[in-house]
Design a protein around this motif. Structure first.
Motif, short mmCIF file in Angstrom:
data_model
loop_
_atom_site.label_atom_id
_atom_site.label_comp_id
_atom_site.label_asym_id
_atom_site.label_seq_id
_atom_site.Cartn_x
_atom_site.Cartn_y
_atom_site.Cartn_z
N TRP A 43 0.80 -1.23 0.00
CA TRP A 43 0.00 0.00 0.00
C TRP A 43 0.83 1.27 0.00
N GLU A 44 2.10 1.18 0.37
CA GLU A 44 2.85 2.42 0.56
C GLU A 44 3.61 2.82 -0.70
N THR A 45 3.86 4.14 -0.82
CA THR A 45 4.70 4.67 -1.89
C THR A 45 5.79 5.51 -1.24
N ARG A 46 7.02 5.12 -1.50
CA ARG A 46 8.15 5.87 -0.96
C ARG A 46 8.36 7.11 -1.82
N ARG A 47 8.47 8.25 -1.18
CA ARG A 47 8.65 9.48 -1.97
C ARG A 47 9.92 10.19 -1.54
N GLU A 48 11.03 9.73 -2.11
CA GLU A 48 12.32 10.28 -1.70
C GLU A 48 12.44 11.75 -2.08
N ASN A 49 11.76 12.13 -3.15
CA ASN A 49 11.87 13.53 -3.58
C ASN A 49 11.14 14.49 -2.62
N LYS A 50 10.40 13.93 -1.69
CA LYS A 50 9.70 14.78 -0.71
C LYS A 50 10.38 14.70 0.67
N ALA A 51 11.61 14.22 0.69
CA ALA A 51 12.29 14.06 1.98
C ALA A 51 12.62 15.42 2.61
N GLU A 52 12.76 15.44 3.92
CA GLU A 52 13.11 16.67 4.64
C GLU A 52 14.30 16.36 5.57
N ILE A 53 15.05 17.41 5.88
CA ILE A 53 16.15 17.26 6.84
C ILE A 53 15.66 17.72 8.22
N VAL A 54 15.90 16.90 9.23
CA VAL A 54 15.54 17.28 10.61
C VAL A 54 16.84 17.42 11.41
N ARG A 55 16.96 18.57 12.07
CA ARG A 55 18.20 18.88 12.79
C ARG A 55 18.10 18.57 14.27
N PHE A 56 19.10 17.86 14.81
CA PHE A 56 19.15 17.60 16.25
C PHE A 56 20.47 18.09 16.83
N PHE A 57 20.47 18.27 18.13
CA PHE A 57 21.68 18.62 18.91
C PHE A 57 22.38 19.88 18.38
N GLY A 58 23.64 20.00 18.71
CA GLY A 58 24.46 21.11 18.25
C GLY A 58 24.28 22.37 19.07
N ASP A 59 24.86 23.43 18.54
CA ASP A 59 24.76 24.73 19.21
C ASP A 59 24.03 25.68 18.28
N VAL A 60 23.36 26.62 18.88
CA VAL A 60 22.70 27.63 18.07
C VAL A 60 22.92 28.98 18.73
N HIS A 61 23.27 29.95 17.92
CA HIS A 61 23.26 31.31 18.45
C HIS A 61 22.66 32.25 17.41
N LEU A 62 22.17 33.40 17.88
CA LEU A 62 21.47 34.32 16.99
C LEU A 62 22.44 35.38 16.49
N GLU A 63 22.36 35.64 15.18
CA GLU A 63 23.25 36.65 14.56
C GLU A 63 22.43 37.52 13.62
N GLU A 64 22.89 38.73 13.44
CA GLU A 64 22.20 39.60 12.50
C GLU A 64 22.72 39.31 11.10
N ASP A 65 21.80 39.12 10.14
CA ASP A 65 22.29 38.87 8.77
C ASP A 65 22.45 40.20 8.01
N ALA A 66 22.80 40.11 6.72
CA ALA A 66 23.10 41.30 5.93
C ALA A 66 21.93 42.29 5.89
N ASN A 67 20.69 41.74 6.00
CA ASN A 67 19.52 42.63 5.95
C ASN A 67 19.10 43.12 7.32
N GLY A 68 19.91 42.89 8.30
CA GLY A 68 19.57 43.34 9.65
C GLY A 68 18.60 42.44 10.37
N GLN A 69 18.32 41.26 9.78
CA GLN A 69 17.41 40.30 10.41
C GLN A 69 18.19 39.41 11.39
N ILE A 70 17.55 39.08 12.50
CA ILE A 70 18.19 38.15 13.44
C ILE A 70 17.96 36.73 12.94
N LYS A 71 19.03 36.01 12.74
CA LYS A 71 18.91 34.64 12.24
C LYS A 71 19.72 33.69 13.14
#
Ligand code: 26V
Length: 801
Positions: free
Chosen positions: A170-198
């Protein structure tokens, strides 16, 4: 679907040639099943594509039902029914010399859920497709489903459920619809070129989420919705690391197995990973779809509804916030407004042990950005509430308290709708369990009483009864299940009543044959079949059932007069969470009682106990049509709704029940006189809680009949019961009987004692049974879904039902 028998036969032959290059009679039954599955999947494919196209063209608002469990049951027969070709295919196969029933038996039952919660999600998928609701399921494709249960020497033993060993057609594998899920690591907020916090991430561990889609076909309406289950794989960027055994294992472990515990909240890291894994993949894929529509993000809630099935997918809220803030660059306020309008939450239990609470440390370590967002939601919540409600009140509703994150609080604060699953349950949420939140957000709270799909639970599993009903009231009820009420007009029709009895008898014969074949226990279809099928939990009180059986047995043995009772078969189906030792002791007790009673030749087969192994959707389909009595005997206030109560009623069983969960609505429909009610009601229970005045020992000391049964647990009456007998005995007396088994015992025995008299008056019994069926149509999940669609999701549905 317009397909002739001849056309089907041609397709079947063509398919088996292309798959196996063999003659029909050279194929194994498995190959024949796979051939049939691929033909049926082809039939659904056209409608599947077409439905998707129409939703896209109309820019129809879509519902995404996020659930960590789905328990759909086998799909072959239900797909054929919904396509309207079940009979043609059966006949076609017979003409080709293929036995449909044999092929049906081969399909694996996907056990991707523990019980009521996952089965409800599956009924909802069926009803959404049938009611033309643009609905999508979102969950996890577990490599192993709920464990396979075996009894060894009366004890439960768990074996892996390798449901994908053979191909899943019954199932259909759809590799083209895959997504990346991020775990662990460090994150900090920085201002990008447009002045947005990213946020800037480093040292994350990324997982590839690959979707497997399964068609959810609507009943004779050409609508096919999608159930998307995610599987964890190695991201392409890491293929070099493929040979790191440790990394490979850790990735695959995410979608490796379903947690088998619905008895206790268990704060394990892997479980938290599973939750974020399917939430993040699902929300990302929604936003990817939405971006293609070209509608501004501010209008998301007009096109998308995200439903959070219990707290497990609560991280939908911070994940959506993350995408709106970090990827779409929206302000906090704009993102929050959109998120609240988009998300809604269903609560499925008030049991404190079940409420999800994660240590702050664990969340901040596993999903640091999500943690930051949860902290900010919490901070703003406290800031805005405190001036209105004061600090103490506000603190009780905080998401983070003493280093613990309360997922239910987050789910309520981030949703525009919070619903319970039956009237009583919703009232308890408002007045007790979530009272503070109800005071703060009264408009969010609403009730949606659960439902069941009458297609699987009557049309498919009880063909005899379905045909009989149609003979009397026509076939409209199949599309408008509340038309079952037309049966009431035949209450005095003795021909119908006798036919009803005959259908039940044949179903009981079939179950008896199955029990004899698989368990070697002979049961008489003339006996009353008394059924309790549900997870094993102390609050569901299988123990009350057993104590009554023991008392019936002991009375039978002690009465010299040979009192005439109507023979009774007590049927149990129940899995216990592997770590729930008390539940496992009850299983052992039931099996030991079964051994003692079934083999006692002096009672002339008057009582039998059948405890089926490995209870699940497929077994439910065999047992429910054969039930005379439906045991719904939880301690009042503890069972949020129950759904086996509805399935059994729909199949003409008489409900023996406390006024708990949806039993209340069942009573409202059929009336007290067509049920067997017993036990305390909520007010009485609250009185005991408030006054601390329950003492089980007093009941034990003053009730010799009950005392005799309880003593049987420890005095050697039941062979092969040892430590477990003592533990259960102690739970009742030393630990004061948490679930009031002793308190409700007398009233239960009295309700039980009415059964024989009622059953002997067969006309009366059949009338009660008929009225139960006639009143069960309102419990079709089609109506439940239309209520969700109108009152929570604000999406289109087919009003013609
Ligand atoms: C139940 C319990 C009860 C014993 C103590 C701890 C504990 C932990 C978890 C659960 C199950 C939670 C979610 C669930 O499966 N609830 C079920 O949802 C069904 C569908 O709404 C509903 O019919 C059942 O009454 C409810 O138990």
């Amino acid at each position: 679907m317009k397909i002739s028998k001849e056309h089907f036969k041609k397709e079947y032959r063509r398919s088996l040639t292309s798959l196996y290059a063999s003659e029909i009679h050279d194929l194994t039954p498995l190959e024949q099943y796979i051939t049939l599955g691929s033909v049926v999947k082809d039939y659904t494919a056209q409608n599947w594509m077409q439905t998707k196209k129409e939703y896209q063209q109309d820019q129809a608002k879509q519902v995404y039902y996020f659930s960590i469990e789905f328990l759909p049951g086998k799909l072959l027969k239900s797909n054929l029914l919904n396509l309207g070709i079940l009979d043609k295919v059966r006949e076609g196969l017979a003409e080709l010399g293929v036995d449909f029933a044999k092929l049906e038996a081969i399909e694996a039952d996907p056990g991707l859920g523990n019980g009521g919660l996952g089965r409800l999600a599956a009924c909802f998928m069926d009803s959404m497709a049938t009611c033309d609701v643009p609905g999508n399921g979102n969950g996890i494709r577990y490599r192993y489903g709920l464990f396979k249960q075996k009894f060894v020497n009366g004890y439960q033993v768990e074996l892996p459920d390798d449901w994908l060993r053979h191909e899943n057609v019954w199932e259909t594998r759809r590799e083209n619809k895959a997504e990346i899920v991020r775990f662990f690591g460090d994150v900090h907020l920085e201002e990008d070129a447009n002045g947005q916090i990213k946020p800037v991430y480093s040292h994350t561990e990324d997982i590839l989420a690959v979707p497997y889609d399964t068609a959810m076909t609507g009943y004779e309406n050409d609508t096919v919705n999608n159930l998307r289950l995610w599987s964890a794989e190695i991201p392409p960027s890491e293929e070099m690391d493929y040979f790191s055994e440790e990394r490979r294992k850790s990735i695959h472990s995410i979608s490796e197995m379903l947690y088998p515990d619905d008895s206790n909240y268990d704060g394990r890291l892997l479980r938290l990973k599973q939750e974020y894994f399917f939430v993040s993949a699902g929300v990302q894929s929604i936003i990817r779809y939405y971006r293609k529509l070209g509608v501004p993000m501010e209008h998301l809630a007009e096109k998308i509804s995200i439903h959070i099935n219990d707290t497990h997918p609560t991280m939908c809220i911070p994940e959506l916030m993350r995408i709106l803030l970090d990827e779409e660059g929206l302000s906090w306020d704009a993102a929050w407004t959109i998120t609240m309008k988009t998300c809604s939450y269903t609560n499925h239990t008030i049991m404190a042990e079940a409420l999800e609470k994660w240590p702050e440390q664990m969340v901040s370590n596993l999903v640091p950005r999500i943690y930051q967002i949860i902290c900010e939601i919490n901070r703003r919540h406290l800031d805005s509430m405190s001036p209105l409600y004061g600090v103490n009140f506000t603190q009780r509703t905080a998401i983070i308290q003493d280093g613990i994150i309360h997922m239910a609080h987050l789910a309520i604060i981030g949703s525009h709708s919070v619903n319970g699953v039956a009237k009583l349950h919703t009232d308890i949420l408002k007045e007790k369990a979530l009272h503070d939140f109800y005071l703060a957000y009264p408009a969010r709270f609403n009730n949606k009483t659960n439902g069941i799909t009458h297609r699987r639970w009557l049309l498919l599993s009880n063909e005899g009864l379905s045909d009989l009903i149609s003979d009397y009231i026509g076939t409209e009820w199949k599309k408008k299940p509340n038309e079952l009420y037309l049966l009431k007009a035949f209450k005095e029709d003795s021909v119908l009543l006798e036919k009803l009895e005959q259908v039940k008898f044949e179903n009981k014969q079939r179950l008896a044959a199955y029990v004899e074949e698989t368990m070697g226990i002979e049961i008489d279809p003339n006996a009353v079949f008394d059924v309790q099928i549900k997870r094993l939990h102390a609050y569901k009180r299988q123990l009350l059932n057993v104590l009554h059986i023991l008392s019936m047995y002991l009375k039978l043995k002690e009465s010299q007069s040979g009192e005439e009772i109507v023979p009774r078969v007590f049927i149990f189906g129940a899995k216990a969470a592997p770590s729930y030792s008390y539940a496992k002791e009850i299983i052992k007790l039931i099996n030991a009682a079964a051994d003692m009673i079934n083999n006692d030749t002096t009672i002339d087969n008057k009582i039998k106990i059948v405890f089926v192994e490995n209870y699940g959707v497929t077994l439910a389909e065999k047992i429910i049509p054969a039930a005379d009595i439906s045991e719904q005997i939880s301690l009042v206030t503890k069972e949020a709704s129950g759904t086996s109560n509805m399935k059994l009623m729909l199949n003409g069983a008489i409900t023996l029940a406390t006024l708990d969960g949806a039993n209340v609505e069942i009573r409202d429909k059929v009336g007290d006189e067509n049920m067997l009610l017993f036990g305390m009601q909520d007010a009485e229970l609250y009185h005991f809680y408030d006054s601390n005045s329950y003492h089980s020992h007093e009941i034990y000391d003053h009730n010799p009949r009950l005392k005799r049964c309880i003593d049987a647990l420890v005095d050697g009456t039941i062979p092969n019961i040892e430590a477990e007998g003592r533990e259960i005995f102690d739970s009742l007396l030393k630990y004061n009987d948490e679930y009031f088994v002793l308190k409700d015992y007398d009233s239960y025995v009295q309700a039980q004692s009415r059964i024989d008299g009622l059953y002997r008056d067969r006309k009366k019994w059949n009338q009660m049974s008929l009225l139960n069926i006639a009143n069960a149509g309102d419990f079709s999940s089609d109506y439940t879904i239309m209520n969700y669609a109108d009152e929570i999701w604000n999406v289109h549905h087919n009003k013609n039902l």
